[in-house]
Motif scaffolding. Structure first.
Motif, PDB file in Angstrom:
ATOM      1  N   CYS A 189     -45.738  17.945   9.395  1.00  0.00           N
ATOM      2  CA  CYS A 189     -45.818  18.506   8.051  1.00  0.00           C
ATOM      3  C   CYS A 189     -47.281  18.741   7.694  1.00  0.00           C
ATOM      4  O   CYS A 189     -48.142  17.915   8.025  1.00  0.00           O
TER       5      CYS A 189
ATOM      6  N   GLY B 198     -48.068  25.300   5.289  1.00  0.00           N
ATOM      7  CA  GLY B 198     -46.863  25.388   6.136  1.00  0.00           C
ATOM      8  C   GLY B 198     -47.078  26.213   7.386  1.00  0.00           C
ATOM      9  O   GLY B 198     -46.511  25.907   8.449  1.00  0.00           O
TER      10      GLY B 198
ATOM     11  N   TYR C 123     -42.720  21.264   8.416  1.00  0.00           N
ATOM     12  CA  TYR C 123     -42.493  21.224   6.963  1.00  0.00           C
ATOM     13  C   TYR C 123     -43.815  21.444   6.242  1.00  0.00           C
ATOM     14  O   TYR C 123     -44.883  21.156   6.792  1.00  0.00           O
ATOM     15  N   SER C 124     -43.703  21.902   4.967  1.00  0.00           N
ATOM     16  CA  SER C 124     -44.896  21.987   4.123  1.00  0.00           C
ATOM     17  C   SER C 124     -44.848  20.924   3.021  1.00  0.00           C
ATOM     18  O   SER C 124     -45.764  20.832   2.215  1.00  0.00           O
TER      19      SER C 124
ATOM     20  N   ALA D 169     -39.667  16.462   1.816  1.00  0.00           N
ATOM     21  CA  ALA D 169     -38.577  17.201   2.474  1.00  0.00           C
ATOM     22  C   ALA D 169     -38.406  16.689   3.905  1.00  0.00           C
ATOM     23  O   ALA D 169     -37.281  16.497   4.385  1.00  0.00           O
ATOM     24  N   MET D 170     -39.531  16.431   4.586  1.00  0.00           N
ATOM     25  CA  MET D 170     -39.457  15.913   5.960  1.00  0.00           C
ATOM     26  C   MET D 170     -38.811  14.527   5.988  1.00  0.00           C
ATOM     27  O   MET D 170     -37.929  14.244   6.812  1.00  0.00           O
TER      28      MET D 170
END
Ligand SMILES: NC(=O)c1ccc[n+]([C@@H]2O[C@H](COP(=O)([O-])OP(=O)(O)OC[C@H]3O[C@@H](n4cnc5c(N)ncnc54)[C@H](O)[C@@H]3O)[C@@H](O)[C@H]2O)c1
Length: 348
Positions: free
Chosen positions: A40, A44, A60-61, A65-66
């Motif tokens: 990440c 991104g 991921y950015s 979320a990751m």
């Protein structure tokens, strides 16, 4: 990870795909055949480039979320110091073992917040003081703990480099390595003096430290030299370890009668370690010799075995205490203002 898992089975996520991640940590993880399942970066596009270059399945950015999408066993965080704390706290909140680059935070207060969060949840946190894992210092530590060497009494350590405008930046990025090594070899710091002088938009700094075991350290962390300088000497019982950079260690043994000088032409009085570079073995490669591959392997081993990784977040807090004390010192010579450790805190 299941009970019979090894370090290669540990599923790792990486947050931060900048210069140090790309130049040192990702190549080290690849060399040790680590299982990196996701990377990440706030940028991104950079994250997906690094994923392609290092064969990482997902990018991921947003680290949250990751953490939500991936089944991870541990997370490695490498970015600006303030990001170490912010993302590190989220990793700890997710209950995942954390490897955080040095410095663990931008301030001592931030490092303490990480330490408290880790202690409350029982989450293991390792700080990236890779010099402890550098071959030359592992060998030096082994010798310094031998009966023949005797008690380490005095450390002379220099880790200095070119001009750095900000004292804070210098202490956070460079000084902390020296303070951690001084504690690693000599034990807890109980008192000290600091000499600090601004010079041409940079500064020179030297510390004299007293350690809990009775030993002393002289530590210079100047930013007024032409290139990175690193050397150490450790005095024992008429014995001396001398290191230059990360590529030479000399061990000078005492003479049988310690009141006599050891003879320089007696081959048994000196030992030399230097790295081999002729063969392509992993152990001969610079990322291994500098400690990056062994430190990351130690993190994966700790996750696989359920043991606490070393150096932990408390070591990061201690190095930050010394860094903050230097930052707070006036120009000239002054007593080092260390946090008010109670006895049990020193012994902790
Ligand atoms: N141990 C060592 O030998 C060593 C050497 C160099 C640097 N470092 C450490 O590595 C760290 C990074 O240095 P660098 O030179 O690679 O910096 P860098 O600026 O090149 O990279 C930082 C990266 O972090 C990303 N980032 C910032 N905030 C983020 C967030 N919230 N989520 C995801 N990504 C985020 C940035 O987009 C950038 O790509 C520094 O803290 C430094 O102390 C250690």
């Amino acid at each position: 990870v299941s009970g019979d898992a090894g370090p290669g089975d540990v599923r790792l996520g990486v947050v931060g795909a900048g210069a140090h991640s790309t130049g040192a940590l990702l190549p080290s993880l690849r060399a040790m055949e680590a299982c990196i399942v996701a990377i990440c970066d706030r940028d991104g596009e950079l994250a997906s480039q690094r994923a392609r270059a290092f064969g990482i399945p997902a990018s991921y950015s947003d680290h949250q979320a990751m953490l939500a999408a991936e089944a991870l066993d541990g997370v490695i965080v490498i970015g600006p110091p303030a990001m170490h704390e912010a993302v590190g706290l989220d990793v700890i909140a997710a209950g995942l073992p954390l490897f955080v680059e040095k410095p663990p935070a931008a301030t001592l207060a931030g490092a303490l917040r990480l330490e408290q969060a880790a202690a409350r949840s029982g989450t293991p946190v390792m700080v990236g003081f890779m010099k402890r894992y550098a071959k030359v210092y592992r060998r030096a530590l082994q010798i310094s703990r031998s009966a023949e060497f005797g008690t380490p009494r005095l450390l002379r350590l220099n880790i200095s480099h070119w001009r750095v405008a900000e004292l804070r930046e210098h202490m956070l990025l460079n000084g902390v390595h020296a303070f951690d090594l001084a504690r690693h070899f000599m034990g807890e710091v109980v008192a000290g003096t600091v000499a600090l002088r601004p010079v041409a938009g940079s500064h020179v700094a030297a510390l004299l430290l007293e350690h809990a075991g009775g030993g002393f350290s002289q530590v210079t962390v100047s930013a007024s030299e032409p290139r990175y300088q690193e050397s150490a000497e450790i005095e024992g019982d008429c014995a001396l370890i001398r290191t230059r950079g990360l590529s030479e260690l000399r061990y000078l043994r005492s003479a049988p009668d310690k009141r006599q000088a050891a003879e320089p032409d007696d081959e048994t009085s000196a030992g030399i370690w230097e790295p081999q570079s002729s063969l392509p073995y992993l152990e001969h490669q610079s990322l291994y010799i500098q400690g990056y591959i062994p430190e990351l392997r130690a993190f994966a081993d700790a996750i696989a075995s359920g043991r606490a990784p070393v150096p932990g977040i408390t070591e990061g807090v201690r190095a930050m205490e010394l860094a903050e004390a230097v930052m707070a010192a006036p120009a000239g010579l002054s007593a080092l203002q260390l946090p008010n450790h109670t006895d049990d805190r020193i012994l902790r």
